[in-house]
Scaffold this active site. Structure first.
Site, short mmCIF file in Angstrom:
data_model
loop_
_atom_site.label_atom_id
_atom_site.label_comp_id
_atom_site.label_asym_id
_atom_site.label_seq_id
_atom_site.Cartn_x
_atom_site.Cartn_y
_atom_site.Cartn_z
CE LYS A 57 -3.45 2.29 3.00
NZ LYS A 57 -4.41 2.09 4.10
CD GLU A 85 -6.95 4.96 3.86
OE1 GLU A 85 -6.48 3.95 4.41
OE2 GLU A 85 -8.17 5.14 3.70
NE ARG A 129 -4.69 -3.01 -0.37
CZ ARG A 129 -5.31 -2.17 0.43
NH1 ARG A 129 -4.67 -1.13 0.95
NH2 ARG A 129 -6.57 -2.32 0.72
NE ARG A 177 -12.27 7.21 -0.75
CZ ARG A 177 -12.30 6.82 0.51
NH1 ARG A 177 -12.55 7.70 1.47
NH2 ARG A 177 -12.07 5.56 0.83
CG ASP A 222 -12.71 1.77 2.08
OD1 ASP A 222 -12.35 0.61 1.83
OD2 ASP A 222 -12.29 2.43 3.05
CD GLU A 257 -7.90 -4.97 -1.09
OE1 GLU A 257 -6.79 -4.81 -1.64
OE2 GLU A 257 -8.29 -4.26 -0.14
CD GLU A 278 -13.36 -0.60 7.22
OE1 GLU A 278 -12.69 -1.33 6.45
OE2 GLU A 278 -13.06 0.58 7.47
CD1 TRP A 300 -12.10 11.24 6.64
CD2 TRP A 300 -10.57 9.97 5.61
NE1 TRP A 300 -11.08 10.99 7.53
CE2 TRP A 300 -10.13 10.21 6.93
CE3 TRP A 300 -9.77 9.20 4.76
CZ2 TRP A 300 -8.93 9.70 7.43
CZ3 TRP A 300 -8.58 8.69 5.25
CH2 TRP A 300 -8.16 8.95 6.57
C1 GCU Z 1 -10.22 1.37 4.67
C2 GCU Z 1 -10.04 0.98 6.10
C3 GCU Z 1 -8.63 1.16 6.56
C4 GCU Z 1 -7.69 0.44 5.60
C5 GCU Z 1 -7.93 0.89 4.19
C6 GCU Z 1 -7.15 0.12 3.15
O1 GCU Z 1 -10.08 2.74 4.52
O2 GCU Z 1 -10.91 1.75 6.91
O3 GCU Z 1 -8.52 0.67 7.86
O4 GCU Z 1 -6.37 0.66 5.96
O5 GCU Z 1 -9.28 0.72 3.87
O6 GCU Z 1 -7.76 -0.68 2.44
O7 GCU Z 1 -5.97 0.30 3.01
#
Ligand code: GCU
Length: 668
Positions: A272, A276, A309, A326, A355, A377, A383, A531
């Protein structure tokens, strides 16, 4: 050890009579994996029938027929012409043959026999020939090294605790469970790689990782690790992680050599990057291809894969900005790089552009990327779908995603075709699920959540299986053959996603949850946040305009999908508010107005939950007590909590729109 065997419990159960006559297993034609497969088969037959067969491990093939009584034996035999992992079960003169051309084929063949046995089916005249459809069938664990799990809803990690790696009996049961549904790769650590996890590629952890990977290897599973892109810096060895720097390239070459030598059953890495807050090539003005290819070259001599990713977006948006979307970002970040990735790079793409919401359109990169290895994925960790407190069987959703036509070719153009490698003739592709397991006794918190783990693996191996078939199989293997149990649990599972969607955010808009922990209703929770997840509701209407007049997102699909989504009259109801900002009075294709649809689905969703709970309660005494108690507790919570969802959402829109419910029901 105090944990359960999930669907691999080999308690006695009634099966077709010929199984009681199985007296021998001949399995001398493979390696370690085949040995484990034969041992598993023996244990299953012994446990279920009460009669332990003999393992004739050393008898040469030529002597088999001579030894007389082949009837009542299970024979592993080499059979040419089957793809890796493929198997062929058939009967010959009372013997059950498992034909395969490699170890994994024997493994999956043995588990198919166990499945038939548990389902009580006869093997007389059996003829089953299967090959795995997706080459890669993976789990992605988001486990942290302190033992916590990001988005984990079933206890703590069984891989890590206090920065140490755990290898124990549970590791073996885990590997057996995965192999039994055909999973062949697993990433054990969180994609957000920080602190101790950065050190997984150092001497500190090699011994334990090697032990773990050998256990996995016995069951045909490759170990994968999530990688910290800035590892050269964070391990204190370099000042830069620039993918085009000679020094950085050399560092990774050395590191990969070391890691693959010390952990021979390592499959590669998941990354990743630039997402984020995680580091990545953007820091150096480089592209994702620069970053991925640099790692891929270093891993290539060892057959290592770099799974990169596509969950990349700007998480610092301004809610007043109507242009930035987004949903577009994955596409915009990667489409220009199509065809530039090294052969051992795979792009991993979430099922939708946002997401893991309860409803999203299919990610537009599927069908757009034509010359890049790609994987789908999905998230079985619930979640945004009830966090394993609400029941939500996700296989029907995954089936819809896999069945989506992208129009990237004239035929064989569904998401399934693409990730199975059919559309673009790829071999490095498949499907990964963010895992839903933890160290809870039953592995998945909610006992019914195990159906998602089971269903995911089976689906990746055999996507033509229906969601209903997989649910039935799982129920019978887990709870035995009881018509009433089957009917009730099937009703619950098959209605659960629909019910959850009904009392959740309406018509594809998503995100009406409490920020951060993502549980429980909060209509404006993310509305003015950074976000990029907005619903744009005002007193007249709701929805995000992603048409040509809006952000243009609908146009990222190939025709006829682009036009279908672009117009509110042809856009499917369930995604209308994802693609369009509509007045509450707009009439849906169903004939209802948007506002009446919101009210109706929220009332009906709760009624459906009530029915599920009522039916579940009728099973008392028919299910193992502990498991029944665990589920009941969760069902009672779901009943309460679905009301909370209903009332918060209905009240919000009633107050905002001022339009009363046609049916005059109680809205606060
Ligand atoms: C979502 C999730 C995160 C995770 C992210 C990801 O945003 O809330 O906890 O890290 O997905 O897929 O990388």
């Amino acid at each position: 050890m105090g944990f359960e065997q999930a669907w691999l419990s080999y308690e006695p159960r009634e099966v077709s009579p010929e199984w009681y006559g199985i007296h021998g297993i001949y399995a001398d034609c493979g390696g370690r994996i085949t040995e484990h497969a034969a041992a598993e088969l023996k244990a299953a037959i012994a446990g279920i029938t009460g009669k332990e067969p003999v393992l004739y491990a050393d008898l040469p093939e030529t002597e088999r027929e001579a030894c007389g009584e082949m009837a009542g034996c299970i024979l592993f035999e080499k059979e040419q012409g089957l793809k890796e992992g493929g198997y062929h079960l058939f009967e010959r003169k009372g013997a059950l043959i498992i034909g395969a051309s490699d170890d994994r084929g024997f493994l999956y063949g043995a588990f198919e026999v166990i499945r038939q046995l548990q389902l009580g089916n006869s093997y007389q005249g059996i003829e089953i020939r299967k090959e795995p459809v997706m080459p890669l069938r993976m789990l992605n664990h988001w486990d942290n090294m302190d033992g916590s799990i990001e988005r984990g809803y079933s206890g703590n990690s069984f891989f890590f605790d206090k920065d140490e790696i755990l290898v124990n009996e549970r590791t073996v049961t885990y590997a057996r469970l995965l192999a039994s549904v055909g999973i062949n790769g697993t990433v054990i650590n969180n994609v957000n790689v920080k602190d101790a996890a950065t050190w997984l590629i150092t001497d500190k952890y090699f011994d334990k990782l090697r032990q773990m990977s050998e256990i996995f290897g016995d069951y045909g599973i490759k170990l994968f690790l999530s990688l910290n892109y800035a590892a050269p810096i964070e391990l204190g060895e370099l000042d830069s992680a620039d993918p085009l720097s000679e020094e950085v390239r050399k560092w990774w070459e050395k590191r990969m050599k070391l890691v693959f030598e010390r952990i021979p059953n390592l499959g590669g890495f998941l990354i990743k990057a630039d997402s984020e807050g995680r580091p990545g090539p953007f820091t150096y003005g480089r592209t994702h291809a620069d970053g991925a290819n640099m790692l891929a070259r270093a891993a290539e001599p060892y057959g290592g894969l770099i799974i990169w990713r596509c969950f990349v977006y700007n998480c610092r948006q301004d809610w007043r900005d109507y242009k930035t979307d987004r949903a577009r970002s994955g596409y915009d970040n990667f489409i220009g790089l199509d065809g530039t990735f090294h052969d051992n790079v795979i792009l991993q793409i979430k099922n939708g552009p946002m997401d893991f919401q309860v409803r999203e359109p299919v990610h537009p990169l599927f069908g757009a990327l034509k010359a890049t290895n790609q994987m789908l994925e999905v998230q079985i960790a619930q979640e945004y779908t009830g966090q394993q407190r609400h029941v939500c069987y996700l296989i029907p959703m995954f089936k819809e995603v896999l069945g989506f036509r992208t129009y990237a070719a004239e035929t064989d153009d569904t998401v399934e075709d693409i990730v199975a490698g059919k559309t673009f003739k790829q071999t490095k592709c498949g499907m990964a699920a963010v895992a839903n397991t933890g160290n809870d006794e039953n592995w998945t918190g909610h006992d019914l959540a195990a159906a998602n783990l089971y269903g995911f693996g089976r689906l990746a191996f055999e996507p033509s299986a229906t969601a209903k078939e997989l649910a039935e199989e799982w129920i019978e293997r887990t709870f035995g053959k009881d018509q009433e149990v089957l009917e009730v649990l099937l009703f619950i599972l098959m209605n659960s996603w629909r019910a959850y969607e009904m009392y959740n955010a309406p018509l594809g808009i998503g995100w009406m949850v409490n920020p951060n922990y993502h549980y429980g209703p909060n209509v404006d929770g993310y509305e003015y946040d950074r976000w990029g997840t907005y619903h744009r509701a005002d007193y007249q209407g709701i929805g995000v305009d992603r048409s040509r007049q809006g952000t243009g997102y609908a146009g990222l699909y190939r025709e006829p999908n682009a036009s279908m989504y672009d117009s509110p009259t042809s856009c499917p109801d369930e995604l209308l508010l994802f693609f369009h900002h509509m007045p509450y009075t707009h009439k849906l294709q169903s004939g209802k107005t948007v506002i009446q649809h919101i009210y109706d689905t929220h009332f009906e969703g709760v009624e459906l939950v009530d029915e599920m709970v009522e039916r579940f309660e009728s099973l008392e005494g028919k299910l193992p007590e502990k498991s029944c108690r665990r589920m009941l507790e969760r069902f009672l919570h779901q009943k309460e909590h679905s009301r909370e969802w209903r009332d918060q959402i209905n009240t919000y829109f009633y107050r905002k729109s001022g339009i009363p419910d046609e049916k005059g029901r109680k809205i606060y």
